[in-house]
Design a protein around this motif. Structure first.
Motif, PDB file in Angstrom:
ATOM      1  N   ILE A 127       6.410   4.302   2.819  1.00 50.86           N
ATOM      2  CA  ILE A 127       7.902   4.846   3.127  1.00 50.86           C
ATOM      3  C   ILE A 127       8.003   5.171   0.900  1.00 50.86           C
ATOM      4  O   ILE A 127       9.209   6.054   0.715  1.00 50.86           O
TER       5      ILE A 127
ATOM      6  N   TYR B 190       7.431   8.890   9.308  1.00 50.27           N
ATOM      7  CA  TYR B 190       8.754   7.705   9.006  1.00 50.27           C
ATOM      8  C   TYR B 190       9.921   7.410   9.854  1.00 50.27           C
ATOM      9  O   TYR B 190      10.540   8.443   9.528  1.00 50.27           O
ATOM     10  N   ASP B 191      10.451   6.313  10.609  1.00 46.86           N
ATOM     11  CA  ASP B 191      11.732   6.246  11.327  1.00 46.86           C
ATOM     12  C   ASP B 191      12.840   6.597  10.459  1.00 46.86           C
ATOM     13  O   ASP B 191      12.608   5.555   9.293  1.00 46.86           O
TER      14      ASP B 191
ATOM     15  N   ASP C 234       3.253   0.356   5.770  1.00 51.29           N
ATOM     16  CA  ASP C 234       4.079   1.652   5.834  1.00 51.29           C
ATOM     17  C   ASP C 234       4.973   1.241   5.095  1.00 51.29           C
ATOM     18  O   ASP C 234       6.034   2.651   4.510  1.00 51.29           O
TER      19      ASP C 234
ATOM     20  N   ILE D 178       9.036  -3.722   9.441  1.00 50.17           N
ATOM     21  CA  ILE D 178       7.877  -2.979   9.018  1.00 50.17           C
ATOM     22  C   ILE D 178       6.799  -3.326   8.397  1.00 50.17           C
ATOM     23  O   ILE D 178       6.703  -4.232   7.540  1.00 50.17           O
TER      24      ILE D 178
ATOM     25  N   TYR E 235      14.147   2.689   9.067  1.00 50.34           N
ATOM     26  CA  TYR E 235      13.026   1.856   8.188  1.00 50.34           C
ATOM     27  C   TYR E 235      13.430   2.648   6.368  1.00 50.34           C
ATOM     28  O   TYR E 235      13.305   1.860   5.881  1.00 50.34           O
TER      29      TYR E 235
END
Lengths: 352, 319
Positions: A45, A61-62, A41, A37, A65
């Motif tokens: 997050i 964001y995933d 990011d 990551i 993650y």
């Protein structure tokens, strides 16, 4: 020893700088890890779920993650900070209280009690305790507290009990428990690795629930210690001088020992036995602040947190995705650094 | 002249029989498993060992046995299983603490655990062969050899070592026939499982070695080999040995299946870990617990280990 205004401002600045370093190291630690990551990011997050400020982040964001940042890294970094703070605060108090530069948070056998508890939990396969805590955490905490009570009771048994009897009782019970742990290990070779690695200390399994027990205990305990800085200063001058200053020496001592040991118990049960921090951080900080506990104690607490965050970040990133026990890092990094300071400041290395 | 004709006749018959035999085998050879057994039969004519016999064990050590061993001590569970599989159960006079299979092994005298064989107890049994377990028992091996007890050392790191070890033990104990049959059986079973899963997609598998710290089996371990052979992909193939694996890496790699053993952590223990709640294996309930004694031993039940693994990775082809 009143602190004059100029000194007070300098000290205030020093604490503020330490707090800024602490904050930055928390952010950095959260942005680094085994998973891929990038820093941008990671901060995105981290900020996104925060009300109001979170709106500036538009990116999506995933989910995994999110989970990595919020469920793994954040609690882990906070746990490292809190454990580092607790060990440093307890170590500082014990060194002052026992007037012994070799004292560390484990001096009363708390760590042996904790590893005894954890060992029992590991070999009996007790994997989960209550409120989401690991079985080894609960067992280690109970082992540590029981040991502390035993050391205290036995060390205070004689009429003319002193710090020396207490220390000796600590050493005796501690080696007794270590022997039992070794004995258990002989009969449980398959669990040997788990036990040994537990004693080296690690934050690898940290989660929010690891903070439930340790965070409040260490925070409240450290605040109590901070409020007793004046009494600790008095104790440094010897029992009689302290009594002349109107301090109930035996009561203060009892309180300091118990609070310090409970902090240590909470720290050890959450992370295993992490050496060095509680012994060396007080000495390092003392070089900068001098022996006055009103400055030493808060500075050491924050420094302990910073040092532990950095050590743990190294432990999980140096050879990622393999985890190294953080206790190895603290000694590996801390040892040479302390020796360097010791040689550089030979004259004032220990004045506590 | 007459005599010569007779010989010619016999030779002709022999040739015809051989040719028929060969073509029969070729006919059956469409089935791959038969192919292997045919090959085995041709390769070696399991004769009886003539003592004194010298064997070269897996560790490349030469061991000479004066006569057929009648009192054998086994210091690892997998060697115990091999000896029993070769029909030598009655000759075993001592085993290590962890040898618990087959059932009869439990009633044999225990002579120490995996790390510490008790040399005195072993010497007292006067064994004529000790089967030990490689690197970790090196000290014990030296001491036993100083006492004049022959020691065959095995460190089965994979299937090839296992086959070699079975072969060595067969030669040393005059059970070559049984040894060859066992090897052939294992090879056939393993190949037939591997074939079933060979062309299927490879789900990502995380193998739990100890949930207290996320220990796993990395590249080069036998567990990792088993996962690959069973048609899966070990998510921890970027590390070697048995390390503590980064939990955030587990989440990032998102395994489809988690395999554990009872003492490493139960299925419930794994479900309870909040950090893992979003990975596929947990969401789909694909966490499986396998028998540690079967899965961790490289012994005569290795085909069962592979089958157990393959069944949870590819349940669709094992019904």
């Amino acid at each position: 020893m009143p602190i004059n205004t100029k000194n007070r401002i300098a000290f205030g600045a020093y604490i503020i700088i330490l707090l800024i370093i602490l904050f930055i190291s928390i952010l950095f630690a959260i942005s680094l890890g085994a998973a891929d990551i990038n820093m941008e990011d990671a901060f995105g997050i981290l900020i996104k779920p925060v009300p109001f400020i979170g709106r500036i982040i538009n990116a999506n964001y995933d989910e995994s993650y999110f989970s990595i940042i919020w469920d793994i890294r954040l609690p882990r970094v906070l746990l490292a900070a809190v454990v580092g703070m607790g060990l440093a605060a307890a170590g500082t108090s014990f060194q002052g209280l026992l007037r012994n530069p070799m004292a560390d948070p484990y001096v009363l056998g708390v760590s042996s009690g904790a590893s005894f508890g954890a060992t029992l939990a590991i070999v009996s396969g007790l994997s989960s305790g209550f409120i989401g805590l690991a079985g080894s955490t609960v067992a280690a905490f109970m082992g540590a507290i029981t040991t502390m009570a035993a050391v205290y009771t036995l060390g205070n048994a004689g009429k003319h009990s002193s710090m020396v009897t207490l220390l000796l009782a600590g050493i005796a019970i501690s080696s007794f428990l270590s022997a039992i742990v070794s004995f258990i290990m002989v009969f449980n070779h398959d669990k040997l690795e788990s036990i040994v690695l537990w004693t080296m200390g690690s934050f690898a399994t940290a989660s929010w629930s690891s903070l439930y027990l340790s965070f409040p205990i260490i925070l409240i305990g450290s605040i109590i210690l901070l409020t007793m800085a004046r009494e600790m200063n008095a104790l440094l001058m010897g029992d009689e001088s302290a009594m002349h200053l109107g301090i109930d020496v035996s009561r203060v001592r009892k309180l300091l020992l118990i609070v310090g040991s409970i902090i240590t118990a909470a720290a050890v049960s959450a992370s295993g036995i992490i050496g060095f921090v509680g012994l060396i951080i007080p000495h390092v900080v003392r070089i900068f602040t001098g022996p006055d506990h009103r400055r030493l104690l808060p500075a050491a607490s924050i420094s302990g947190a910073i040092f532990m965050i950095i050590s743990d970040t190294l432990a999980r990133t140096l050879v990622a995705p393999i985890e190294i026990p953080v206790g190895i890092i603290t000694s590996l990094v801390g040892g040479p650094f302390f020796l360097y300071l010791l040689v550089r400041n030979r004259k004032q290395a220990y004045k506590g | 002249m007459r005599k010569n004709r007779l010989i010619l006749l016999i030779l002709t018959i022999a040739m015809v029989v051989t040719i028929i035999g060969c073509s029969n085998q070729q006919g059956a050879g469409q089935n791959s498993s038969n192919n292997i057994s045919a090959l085995q039969d041709e390769q070696s004519q399991p004769a009886s060992s003539t003592y004194p016999v010298t064997v070269t064990d897996v560790k490349e050590r030469n061991v000479t046995l004066e006569k057929k061993p009648e009192k054998i001590v086994s210091l690892t569970p997998s060697n115990t299983e091999i000896l029993f599989a070769l029909g030598l159960g009655d000759s075993i006079v001592g085993v290590d603490k962890y040898s618990n299979y087959p059932e009869q092994a439990n009633s044999i005298k225990k002579v120490g655990d995996f790390n510490g064989p008790n040399i005195e107890l072993i010497a007292e049994l006067k064994p004529d062969l000790v089967v030990a377990g490689g690197d970790i028992q090196e000290d014990a091996i030296k001491k036993l050899e100083n006492l004049g007890i022959p020691v065959i050392s095995s460190e089965a790191g994979g299937l090839e070592d296992l086959y070699k070890n079975i072969d060595v033990l067969g030669k040393a104990t005059d059970t070559q026939q049984e040894a060859q049959e066992l090897i052939t059986k294992l090879k056939n079973n393993i190949q037939s499982i591997a074939q079933k899963v060979a062309s299927l997609n490879k789900p990502k598998v995380y193998f739990n070695v100890d949930i207290n710290g996320f220990y796993t089996a990395g590249k080069g371990t036998f567990i990792s080999q088993l996962i690959e052979m069973a048609g899966g992909k070990n998510v921890a193939d970027d590390v070697e040995g048995w390390p503590q694996y980064s939990v955030e890496k587990i989440i990032e790699k998102n395994p489809d299946i988690i395999i554990t053993t009872e003492h490493a952590g139960t299925i419930d223990d794994i479900k309870k870990i909040s950090a893992l709640k979003n990975i596929n294996a947990v969401k789909d309930g694909k966490i499986y617990s396998l028998d540690a004694d079967i899965i961790n031993r490289i012994g005569p039940r290795v085909d069962q280990a592979l089958e157990g693994m393959a069944k949870v990775i590819h349940p669709e082809v094992f019904k």
